[in-house]
Design an enzyme around this catalytic site. Sequence first.
Site, mmCIF file in Angstrom:
data_model
loop_
_atom_site.group_PDB
_atom_site.id
_atom_site.type_symbol
_atom_site.label_atom_id
_atom_site.label_comp_id
_atom_site.label_asym_id
_atom_site.label_seq_id
_atom_site.Cartn_x
_atom_site.Cartn_y
_atom_site.Cartn_z
ATOM 1 C CB SER A 203 -4.145 131.761 1.472
ATOM 2 O OG SER A 203 -5.091 131.602 2.279
ATOM 3 C CE LYS A 204 -0.447 127.576 5.994
ATOM 4 N NZ LYS A 204 0.740 126.642 6.114
ATOM 5 N NE ARG A 205 -2.938 132.965 7.343
ATOM 6 C CZ ARG A 205 -2.178 132.272 7.438
ATOM 7 N NH1 ARG A 205 -2.062 131.409 8.202
ATOM 8 N NH2 ARG A 205 -0.845 132.902 7.084
ATOM 9 N NE ARG A 206 -7.639 133.805 0.353
ATOM 10 C CZ ARG A 206 -6.777 135.226 -0.467
ATOM 11 N NH1 ARG A 206 -6.639 136.026 1.161
ATOM 12 N NH2 ARG A 206 -6.186 134.792 -0.351
#
Length: 469
Positions: free
Chosen positions: A234-237
Site C-alpha cells: 500500500s502506498k501509505r505503508r
Amino acid sequence: MTVRVRFAPSPTGMFHVGGARSALQNWIYAKQQGGVFVLRIEDTDAARNKPEWTEGILSALDWIGISRGSYEGPYFQSANAGEHRAAATRLYESGRAYYCDCTREDVQARTGSQYQGYDGYHRDLGLGPGPGHALRFRTPDEGLTVVVDLIRGEPTFENKLIEDFVIARGDGSPVFLLANVVDDMTMGITHVIRAEEHLPNTPKQQLLWDALGVKPPIWAHVPVVVNEKRQKLSKRRDKVALEAYRDEGYLAGAMRNYLMLLGWAPSGDREIVEWSVIEDEFRLEEVNPSPAFFDEKKLRAFNGEYIRALPVAEFVDACQPWLTGTGTIAPPPWQPEEFDADAFAAVAPLAQTRLAVLSEIVPNVDFLFLASPLIDEAAWTKTMKDGSADLLDAAIAAFETLEPWNAESLKSTLEAVGAERGLKLGKTQAPVRVAVTGRTVGLPLFESLEVLGRERTLTRMRAARLRLV
Ligand code: GLU
C-alpha cells in the site's frame, strides 16, 4: 487476429511497482504474439488526477524499457466520454439497462437492516432519464458468467448473485466499469492483462461486453503484490513508487528483471538473466496466481549484482545523477566545482563492488570532494579512544615524509605504527579513517588516502589530533 493488449493506469499517484509489473507482462505478451501494446491513461476521476502523475507514468515506463513512441497511445479515457455515453444510451434503448432513483436508504428500508445489494425495485417501473436517475444494468436472472482467464482457469460467477449495478450516475456520467469496457471495445483489445483486484469486476464487465454485442476479451488477472507480512503493498505503508526505486539508484535492468520474477521464474533455477531470456521464456499461463512477495532485500541484492556486472565506464556514467543531483535526485553535499572527475574515476572500481544502490555512492566518496569531511559524531566517539592521539601523532609523523605516497607504502607504514603499540591493522586504521573520511566504514582506506593526496590527508589528521587535546 492481431493480439492487442493495453496497459490502463489511472494517474492518481506515484507509479506503483505492481503496475510496472503488469505493464511489463503486457509488453512481453504483445511482443511474443506479434501484437500491439496500447497505453491508455484512465483519467476520468477528475478529482484525483493530476497531469504530473501522467508524466510520471510515461517517464517511469520509459525507464523500464517501454519507451515513448514504441507503443500505441497514450490515449486518454476522458477523450472518449462521448462513446461511453453512447454505450449507456444503447444499453438503455435495448432494454438492457433501466433508470432508478432509489437511494441506498430506500433499498435498505425495503430489504431490512443489512444492505445486500440493490433489490431490482425499478426493473419494470419504466422510469425515464432525468436528474438524479442512475442507470442500472439489468443482470440476467439466471445462468453463469464464465470468465476465461489465462492465469486462473475459468472463474465462474452465478448471474443471480450479481446485483443490477449502476453504469451511469444520476448526473448522466458513465461509471468507470462501463468506460473501461467501452474503451477496450473501441480500441479492439483482445487480451486484458491486469491486476487481480479487478477480478470481482470482471463478470460485470463481461456481461456488458455481451450486452453490447461484442465478443469479450481473454482475461489474465495477475497476482496481487504483498509485503513481508502478506499485506497488499500500500502506498501509505510501503515503498511502492517505481520512481522512488529509480531515485534511490536501482538500475532499470535489475528492476525489471526482479519485477518479472513476481509470480514467475525463468527455467533452470535462474533468477538473474538477460532481458532477452525473459522475453523468450516468459509465459503468462505459467504465472502463479497466489500473491507475490515483493522482497526489497532480495531486490537490493539483485541490484548489487547488476551494479557489479557493469563495465566501469558505465558504472561511472550511471553514478552521475547522484554526483550532480539531477531531476528529483537530491544534490550531493559538495559544490559542483569541488567535484574532481579524475579522483572519482580512481576510486570508482573500489566503490562499484560495494554498492547495493547507486545513491550509496555519495557517502562513500564525499570525503574526496568536501573541504573537510562530514564527521559522524557517533563514529567519532566510538573510535577515538585513549591511545588515538598518540597513534595519530605517530602516523602523521610517518606520513609527512613517506615516499612514495601510494596505497602499499601507506599500508605498511601504518601497520608498523600499530605494531609498535601492539595493535592489529584494523584497530590502527580506525582513528585514521574517522579523521580523514568522518566514518568508520567506507572504501579501502589506503587507496582512498592515495587518491586524496598527502596534503589533504595530513590536514585532516592534524585537525582530528587537535580535537583530541
Ligand atoms: N485504471 C485501472 C487501474 O489503474 C485499470 C483497470 C484495468 O486494467 O482494466 O487500476
